[in-house]
Design a protein around this motif. Structure first.
Motif, PDB file in Angstrom:
ATOM      1  N   LEU A 157      33.609  46.997  34.868  1.00 32.20           N
ATOM      2  CA  LEU A 157      34.632  45.963  34.708  1.00 32.20           C
ATOM      3  C   LEU A 157      34.853  45.199  36.009  1.00 32.20           C
ATOM      4  O   LEU A 157      34.876  43.957  36.017  1.00 32.20           O
ATOM      5  CB  LEU A 157      35.949  46.596  34.243  1.00 32.20           C
ATOM      6  CG  LEU A 157      35.979  47.226  32.850  1.00 32.20           C
ATOM      7  CD1 LEU A 157      37.362  47.803  32.571  1.00 32.20           C
ATOM      8  CD2 LEU A 157      35.610  46.206  31.783  1.00 32.20           C
ATOM      9  N   VAL A 158      35.017  45.936  37.102  1.00 28.48           N
ATOM     10  CA  VAL A 158      35.290  45.298  38.392  1.00 28.48           C
ATOM     11  C   VAL A 158      34.104  44.461  38.850  1.00 28.48           C
ATOM     12  O   VAL A 158      34.259  43.313  39.295  1.00 28.48           O
ATOM     13  CB  VAL A 158      35.646  46.367  39.451  1.00 28.48           C
ATOM     14  CG1 VAL A 158      35.757  45.732  40.836  1.00 28.48           C
ATOM     15  CG2 VAL A 158      36.949  47.072  39.092  1.00 28.48           C
ATOM     16  N   GLY A 159      32.891  45.027  38.731  1.00 23.94           N
ATOM     17  CA  GLY A 159      31.696  44.329  39.210  1.00 23.94           C
ATOM     18  C   GLY A 159      31.408  43.056  38.439  1.00 23.94           C
ATOM     19  O   GLY A 159      31.182  41.989  39.030  1.00 23.94           O
ATOM     20  N   ASN A 160      31.429  43.144  37.107  1.00 21.54           N
ATOM     21  CA  ASN A 160      31.098  41.966  36.299  1.00 21.54           C
ATOM     22  C   ASN A 160      32.206  40.925  36.327  1.00 21.54           C
ATOM     23  O   ASN A 160      31.926  39.719  36.390  1.00 21.54           O
ATOM     24  CB  ASN A 160      30.801  42.397  34.858  1.00 21.54           C
ATOM     25  CG  ASN A 160      29.440  43.046  34.718  1.00 21.54           C
ATOM     26  OD1 ASN A 160      28.405  42.388  34.823  1.00 21.54           O
ATOM     27  ND2 ASN A 160      29.419  44.341  34.486  1.00 21.54           N
ATOM     28  N   ALA A 161      33.454  41.371  36.291  1.00 22.20           N
ATOM     29  CA  ALA A 161      34.562  40.413  36.417  1.00 22.20           C
ATOM     30  C   ALA A 161      34.520  39.747  37.788  1.00 22.20           C
ATOM     31  O   ALA A 161      34.809  38.547  37.915  1.00 22.20           O
ATOM     32  CB  ALA A 161      35.901  41.125  36.205  1.00 22.20           C
ATOM     33  N   GLY A 162      34.132  40.525  38.811  1.00 24.20           N
ATOM     34  CA  GLY A 162      34.014  39.956  40.157  1.00 24.20           C
ATOM     35  C   GLY A 162      32.972  38.858  40.238  1.00 24.20           C
ATOM     36  O   GLY A 162      33.190  37.822  40.886  1.00 24.20           O
TER      37      GLY A 162
END
Length: 313
Positions: free
Chosen positions: A39-44
């Motif tokens: 979630l964090v990586g792709n949203a980032g």
């Protein structure tokens, strides 16, 4: 079996990985960490592309869509999987199962097409740089992305509607951790020949055609790169494409193994391991592959962090 029995099943039980608590708790911790990282990586990546004007190019437009697909289809699987790892009854409703299958199949098919579009984008950029601005215009890019999503929705709609009009009049235990097509076909007491043909034909067409587009694009790219006289130019071109090839190899390897082989050769335990890779692990790896190996992304991230630090002072 009588046709009227096809509504007998109102929910399914997902067997998951194990019934033993000492196995499920470590798996819950591991998969939760992977999902949060996803979630964090792709949203980032999506936010980074959106906020930085230097990343407003076709390549990063496609990359942000790839991140959206990874985030979405991982979210179609992971939350229910995590919940079932802690639950005593690992159930999913009939409608919930159909919804999960539809979302996963649509997003996975769209991802295949986006990966092919990204390969074509690199082919035009490296082999025909003078035509790049015209060929990869904003309108063309939007059309290709919209076509990828629409194709995914249509093929998934076919699979889902054909699977969930079958009769499920016996056991309701799916030997998997999510509602995938092959284990549901095994569970049905109807004839599944048409479903198997559709699975092989539609998945085979999308996966094979997009894979061929990728292979042909990179074969042309390699031929062009070998004509470069400057070593630095070769290195830059290779580094631009390496991350994409890594993502393609990981994604297609697992999908081709799972969906393009005879149903008689399905092995539940092996399929679960492979499925964990393309539903949970792969969506986490994409941001790492594209960011850590991409100087422009890392530079944009550095500038964004510096701007945030400056505003806090």
């Amino acid at each position: 079996m009588p046709e009227e029995n096809h509504t007998a099943v109102t929910e399914f039980i997902l067997s998951g990985f194990s019934d033993r608590l000492e196995v499920e708790l470590p798996l819950f911790g591991l998969f939760l960490l992977i999902y949060i990282t996803t979630l964090v990586g792709n949203a980032g990546i999506i936010v980074l592309v959106w906020l930085n004007a230097c990343l407003h190019s076709p390549m990063y437009y496609f990359l942000s869509n790839l991140s959206f697909l990874d985030l979405s289809y991982s979210s179609a699987i992971a939350p229910k999987m995590l919940l079932n790892l802690l639950a005593q009854r690992k159930t999913i409703s009939f409608f919930g199962c159909a919804t999960q299958m539809f979302l996963f199949a649509a997003l996975a098919d769209a991802e295949c097409l986006i990966l092919a579009v990204m390969a074509y984008d690199r082919y035009v950029a490296i082999c025909h740089p003078l035509l790049y601005t015209i060929t990869m215009s904003r309108q063309a890019c939007t059309f290709m992305v919209a076509g990828a999503y629409l194709s995914g929705v249509l093929t998934s709609l076919v699979h889902t509607s054909f699977v969930f009009t079958l009769s499920f009049c016996g056991s309701n235990t799916i030997n998997h951790f999510f509602c995938d097509i092959p284990p549901l076909l095994e569970l049905s007491c109807s004839k599944t020949h048409i479903n198997e043909v559709l699975l092989f034909t539609l998945c085979g067409f999308i996966q094979t055609s997009t894979f061929l587009i990728i292979i042909i694009s990179y074969a042309c790219i390699l031929g062009t790169i070998l004509q470069f006289h400057a070593t630095e130019s070769r290195h830059k071109a290779f580094s631009t494409c390496t991350s994409h090839l890594m993502a393609v190899g990981l994604f297609y390897g697992s999908l081709l193994f799972t969906y393009l082989r005879p149903s008689s050769s399905y092995s539940p335990d092996t399929d679960k391991i492979i499925a964990v890779f393309y539903t949970v692990v792969f969506p986490m790896l994409n941001p790492m592959i594209y960011s850590l190996r991409n100087k422009e992304v890392m530079e944009a991230l550095r500038r964004l962090i510096e701007r945030k630090q400056a505003t806090l002072k």
